[in-house]
Each structure stands twice: as C-alpha cells, then as structure tokens.
Scaffold this motif. Sequence first.
Motif, short mmCIF file in Angstrom:
data_model
loop_
_atom_site.label_atom_id
_atom_site.label_comp_id
_atom_site.label_asym_id
_atom_site.label_seq_id
_atom_site.Cartn_x
_atom_site.Cartn_y
_atom_site.Cartn_z
N SER A 74 0.73 -1.33 -0.03
CA SER A 74 -0.17 -0.08 0.11
C SER A 74 0.64 1.30 0.06
O SER A 74 0.50 2.34 -0.65
CB SER A 74 -0.69 -0.03 1.13
N LEU A 116 0.79 4.26 -2.83
CA LEU A 116 0.75 5.66 -2.34
C LEU A 116 1.84 6.49 -3.00
O LEU A 116 1.53 7.73 -3.57
CB LEU A 116 0.45 5.67 -0.95
N THR A 151 1.51 9.33 -5.97
CA THR A 151 2.06 10.73 -5.51
C THR A 151 2.77 11.20 -6.84
O THR A 151 2.75 12.12 -7.30
CB THR A 151 2.68 10.68 -4.37
N THR A 175 -4.99 14.67 1.40
CA THR A 175 -5.34 13.32 1.38
C THR A 175 -4.18 12.39 1.26
O THR A 175 -4.38 11.43 1.98
CB THR A 175 -5.87 13.40 -0.35
N LEU A 176 -3.04 12.81 1.05
CA LEU A 176 -1.93 12.03 1.18
C LEU A 176 -1.51 11.71 2.55
O LEU A 176 -1.18 10.43 3.06
CB LEU A 176 -0.68 12.54 0.50
N THR A 213 -4.13 9.45 4.07
CA THR A 213 -3.89 7.97 3.68
C THR A 213 -2.59 7.38 4.17
O THR A 213 -2.68 6.12 4.74
CB THR A 213 -3.91 7.99 2.25
N ILE A 215 -3.41 6.43 7.81
CA ILE A 215 -4.25 5.29 7.86
C ILE A 215 -3.29 3.95 7.75
O ILE A 215 -3.54 2.82 8.35
CB ILE A 215 -5.39 5.45 6.95
N LEU A 216 -2.58 3.97 6.81
CA LEU A 216 -1.59 2.88 6.35
C LEU A 216 -0.51 2.64 7.57
O LEU A 216 -0.53 1.49 7.76
CB LEU A 216 -1.04 3.09 5.00
N ALA A 275 -5.75 9.13 10.95
CA ALA A 275 -5.78 10.35 9.78
C ALA A 275 -5.67 11.69 10.58
O ALA A 275 -4.95 12.47 9.79
CB ALA A 275 -7.09 10.04 8.97
#
Length: 172
Positions: free
Chosen positions: A2, A6, A10, A29-30, A33, A36-37, A71
């Motif tokens: 993941s 990402l 990007t 957003t980046l 994410t 979260i990862l 996040a």
Amino acid sequence: DSLCALAAATVIILFVCPYGAYSVSLLLTLSATFGILVLTPIINDLTKADKLRHKKAIYDVVNVIIVSLSANITTLPILMYTFDRVSLVSLLANLLINYSVSTVLVFALCAVVSPFTFLSKPLFLISGLLSNYSLWAIDFCANLPLSSLTVDGKKMSAVTVMLYAVAALIYF
C-alpha cells in the motif's frame, strides 16, 4: 504494498501536475492515507483492538475511531499550519457519517454502472438522501460549542511535527 502504491500515485499526480505539491487538498489526502496505512496497525497493536473482533458492533466503532485518529494525527500539522484551527469534533463527525458515506459511494457506483435504468433513479435518490444526512451531521458537529480551537498554526505545527519525530524515535 500500500505504501508503494501511495508513493507511485503521488509521483504520477505530481508528474501530471507539478503544482499539486502546493495543493492543501492533495497534502491532506496523502497525509491522511499515510496515517491510515501506517498508524492504524500501530494503534491496533497498542490497544489490542483485534481482541474485540468477536464483538462486531463494538469492534466496528473502535475501528472507526482508530482509523479516524490515525488520519487526524497525520493531518494535524497541515490543518494547523493552513487554517490556524484544530477540530475537536472530527471523531464524532466520522462516527456519525462513516456508514452513510460508504453507502453513498456504493449506491452511486451501482446507479452509474447498472444496465437496468429503472434502478438508477432510486439508487441516486438514496445516495442523495444519505449525502444530505452526511452534510447535516458535519454541519451539526461544526456548530457545536467548542467544536474547534484557534491556534498559532505556524508554531504549533512545528512543535507537533517535532513531537511526532520524538514519538517515532521512541517507538522504533
């Protein structure tokens, strides 16, 4: 994995639009994410949240909280720096809209790709109602007393990044 996906996304976005690096929405957003990862598994390990898997309802709520927290942690410096505000109700808002937003996406996708046109209108109607609920819930949370704090974003974001660096060094 993941994180590589990402990073690749990007690079592609910035190759197509180099000025995207200045886009607050892209940065948020980046970073969300990434949080979260990376942070969700760490917080799950620290809290032993996986032990709640047999209690589905409780586990789902705990999981939404952990993902939201992950996040929020990574977007906090960007939010402080850009808007000079910190939200105190984001976890509540995420709990209120989590299932409705997911359902909106599924229903809208089904409405768009469905070969049966008679299904599209009801699916769009349900999506619209759930979208309106989500907007109402967000507006409700934003208008609660003390829903956010004003901060000196430039100083606070720098302090927050330093605290994150120290926490990462301690953890690793």
